[in-house]
Motif scaffolding. Structure first.
Motif, mmCIF file in Angstrom:
data_model
loop_
_atom_site.group_PDB
_atom_site.id
_atom_site.type_symbol
_atom_site.label_atom_id
_atom_site.label_comp_id
_atom_site.label_asym_id
_atom_site.label_seq_id
_atom_site.Cartn_x
_atom_site.Cartn_y
_atom_site.Cartn_z
ATOM 1 N N ALA A 53 -9.929 -0.521 5.653
ATOM 2 C CA ALA A 53 -11.384 -0.384 5.795
ATOM 3 C C ALA A 53 -12.054 -0.757 4.481
ATOM 4 O O ALA A 53 -12.871 -0.019 3.940
ATOM 5 N N ALA A 54 -11.687 -1.946 3.990
ATOM 6 C CA ALA A 54 -12.080 -2.377 2.646
ATOM 7 C C ALA A 54 -13.539 -2.772 2.539
ATOM 8 O O ALA A 54 -14.063 -2.873 1.426
ATOM 9 N N ASN A 58 -14.942 -2.991 -2.354
ATOM 10 C CA ASN A 58 -15.280 -2.062 -3.434
ATOM 11 C C ASN A 58 -14.057 -1.618 -4.213
ATOM 12 O O ASN A 58 -14.107 -1.462 -5.438
ATOM 13 N N ALA A 59 -12.937 -1.396 -3.524
ATOM 14 C CA ALA A 59 -11.690 -1.037 -4.201
ATOM 15 C C ALA A 59 -10.728 -2.218 -4.278
ATOM 16 O O ALA A 59 -9.964 -2.340 -5.236
ATOM 17 N N ALA A 60 -10.751 -3.087 -3.272
ATOM 18 C CA ALA A 60 -9.804 -4.204 -3.232
ATOM 19 C C ALA A 60 -9.990 -5.158 -4.402
ATOM 20 O O ALA A 60 -9.010 -5.644 -4.990
ATOM 21 N N ILE A 61 -11.232 -5.440 -4.776
ATOM 22 C CA ILE A 61 -11.482 -6.380 -5.869
ATOM 23 C C ILE A 61 -11.031 -5.806 -7.211
ATOM 24 O O ILE A 61 -10.327 -6.478 -7.974
ATOM 25 N N PRO A 62 -11.381 -4.555 -7.556
ATOM 26 C CA PRO A 62 -10.821 -3.984 -8.791
ATOM 27 C C PRO A 62 -9.296 -3.936 -8.788
ATOM 28 O O PRO A 62 -8.672 -4.108 -9.839
ATOM 29 N N ALA A 63 -8.691 -3.717 -7.608
ATOM 30 C CA ALA A 63 -7.227 -3.729 -7.540
ATOM 31 C C ALA A 63 -6.699 -5.123 -7.868
ATOM 32 O O ALA A 63 -5.720 -5.275 -8.616
ATOM 33 N N ALA A 64 -7.346 -6.161 -7.333
ATOM 34 C CA ALA A 64 -6.924 -7.537 -7.616
ATOM 35 C C ALA A 64 -7.111 -7.884 -9.090
ATOM 36 O O ALA A 64 -6.337 -8.662 -9.662
ATOM 37 N N GLU A 65 -8.111 -7.287 -9.725
ATOM 38 C CA GLU A 65 -8.361 -7.559 -11.145
ATOM 39 C C GLU A 65 -7.241 -7.037 -12.036
ATOM 40 O O GLU A 65 -7.105 -7.481 -13.185
ATOM 41 N N THR A 66 -6.423 -6.105 -11.530
ATOM 42 C CA THR A 66 -5.294 -5.609 -12.314
ATOM 43 C C THR A 66 -4.108 -6.569 -12.275
ATOM 44 O O THR A 66 -3.125 -6.370 -12.996
ATOM 45 N N VAL A 71 -4.348 -7.158 -0.134
ATOM 46 C CA VAL A 71 -4.858 -7.470 1.200
ATOM 47 C C VAL A 71 -6.034 -6.534 1.453
ATOM 48 O O VAL A 71 -5.889 -5.311 1.400
ATOM 49 N N ALA A 72 -7.200 -7.108 1.731
ATOM 50 C CA ALA A 72 -8.389 -6.332 2.086
ATOM 51 C C ALA A 72 -8.563 -6.415 3.594
ATOM 52 O O ALA A 72 -8.848 -7.490 4.132
ATOM 53 N N SER A 73 -8.366 -5.304 4.287
ATOM 54 C CA SER A 73 -8.445 -5.293 5.749
ATOM 55 C C SER A 73 -9.639 -4.471 6.205
ATOM 56 O O SER A 73 -10.001 -3.477 5.577
ATOM 57 N N ASP A 74 -10.238 -4.895 7.303
ATOM 58 C CA ASP A 74 -11.371 -4.148 7.849
ATOM 59 C C ASP A 74 -11.570 -4.545 9.303
ATOM 60 O O ASP A 74 -11.317 -5.702 9.688
ATOM 61 N N ASP A 112 3.360 -1.522 -1.555
ATOM 62 C CA ASP A 112 3.653 -0.594 -2.654
ATOM 63 C C ASP A 112 2.572 0.467 -2.793
ATOM 64 O O ASP A 112 2.842 1.573 -3.286
ATOM 65 N N ALA A 113 1.353 0.134 -2.417
ATOM 66 C CA ALA A 113 0.237 1.076 -2.482
ATOM 67 C C ALA A 113 -0.712 0.797 -1.328
ATOM 68 O O ALA A 113 -0.997 -0.368 -1.019
ATOM 69 N N VAL A 114 -1.189 1.854 -0.708
ATOM 70 C CA VAL A 114 -2.174 1.754 0.368
ATOM 71 C C VAL A 114 -3.343 2.648 -0.019
ATOM 72 O O VAL A 114 -3.167 3.841 -0.279
ATOM 73 N N ILE A 115 -4.533 2.049 -0.073
ATOM 74 C CA ILE A 115 -5.706 2.768 -0.555
ATOM 75 C C ILE A 115 -6.858 2.609 0.438
ATOM 76 O O ILE A 115 -6.856 1.708 1.284
ATOM 77 N N SER A 116 -7.835 3.481 0.307
ATOM 78 C CA SER A 116 -9.066 3.347 1.088
ATOM 79 C C SER A 116 -10.172 4.135 0.394
ATOM 80 O O SER A 116 -9.993 5.320 0.076
ATOM 81 N N CYS A 117 -11.288 3.489 0.162
ATOM 82 C CA CYS A 117 -12.416 4.091 -0.543
ATOM 83 C C CYS A 117 -13.557 4.311 0.446
ATOM 84 O O CYS A 117 -14.206 3.348 0.873
#
Length: 271
Positions: A53-54, A58-66, A71-74, A112-117
């Protein structure tokens, strides 16, 4: 719920989030939440990360910056265009894919990590969404969530709008329940270790007063737009909801145009 009923519910849910302009909410109001989640999950280069539910990233882009592979899914791909523009401006690439949080199109233990903001919390059937989130996380992988709490400002906003909204489908649960510690523990059960639940506040300084908040959210925030659309032919109810949302924001004003919006930060390891 029948298969046809489920498909109709998903269609309505997608349409609701396509209303208004959620990317403006994400960038103008709560832009710091995604980065906070990425930091809490210690996401870094070489990790394979799924944001459920990206929205517009909001969270996917900062994650990519690391340096992570993201994968941004919605469910609502209409939100991806703004996300792609923002990612391009920041010089990062990620994969955007339409996906239902309750039926993810990914293999078991794929990430490796699953997140949702403030995202997966809006899937109507909480256990189904939690089960899918856990299924696609590898053993030892990270799960990270930021969810609005029932007692915080956004939880109270949904409680304020509830009497004006159409009834939810049978079995659907209120989104802010994902911000209740007991509920989260029951959803995840013994399938996680190192579970940490922390209440924090987002400081919001976008709105000069309650009326500006109300006008912004009724124009841009999909769930609020949908409620106003449902009562558009009833001017007295529109006026009442206007008053109640304005008063809610005024009660949460810290006195200088700032508000604190409480959320629950969830981090855990997949067992």
């Amino acid at each position: 719920m029948t298969e046809s009923g489920s498909a109709e519910l998903k269609r309505r849910h997608r349409a609701m989030w396509a209303l208004g302009d959620y990317p403006s909410v994400a960038t103008e109001v709560i832009s710091g939440l995604g980065r906070r989640l990425v930091e809490a999950c210690r996401i870094g280069a070489g990790q394979h990360v799924l944001d459920i539910a990206a929205g517009s990233g909001n969270a996917a882009i900062p994650a990519a910056e690391t340096g992570a592979e993201v994968v941004a899914s919605d469910l609502t791909p209409e939100l991806f265009e703004a996300g792609r523009r923002l990612a391009a401006e920041r010089g990062v690439e990620l994969r955007w894919q339409q996906a239902d949080a309750e039926a993810l199109p990914y293999a078991d233990a794929d990430f490796d990590a699953v997140i949702s903001c403030v995202g997966v919390m809006f899937a109507p059937f909480h256990q189904a969404a939690a089960d899918e989130m856990l299924r696609v996380t590898r053993p030892g992988g990270t799960i990270g969530l930021i969810n609005w709490t029932p007692t915080g400002f956004i939880g109270q906003m949904f409680a304020t709008m509830k009497p004006f909204a159409p009834p939810p489908p049978p079995g659907a649960q209120p989104p802010p329940l994902w911000g209740d510690e007991t509920h989260v523990r029951s959803l995840l059960g013994d399938r996680v270790t190192d579970l940490e639940l922390r209440r924090e506040n987002a400081v919001i300084d976008r709105f000069a007063d309650g009326a500006e908040f109300r006008d912004f959210f009724k124009s841009y925030y999909g769930p609020a737009v949908a409620v106003y659309k449902a009562i558009a032919a009833e001017p007295d109810r529109v006026a009442q909801l206007d008053r109640e949302l304005t008063e809610l924001a005024a009660r949460h004003d810290l006195g200088d145009g700032r508000m604190e919006w409480e959320y629950l930060l969830v981090t855990a390891r997949r067992s």
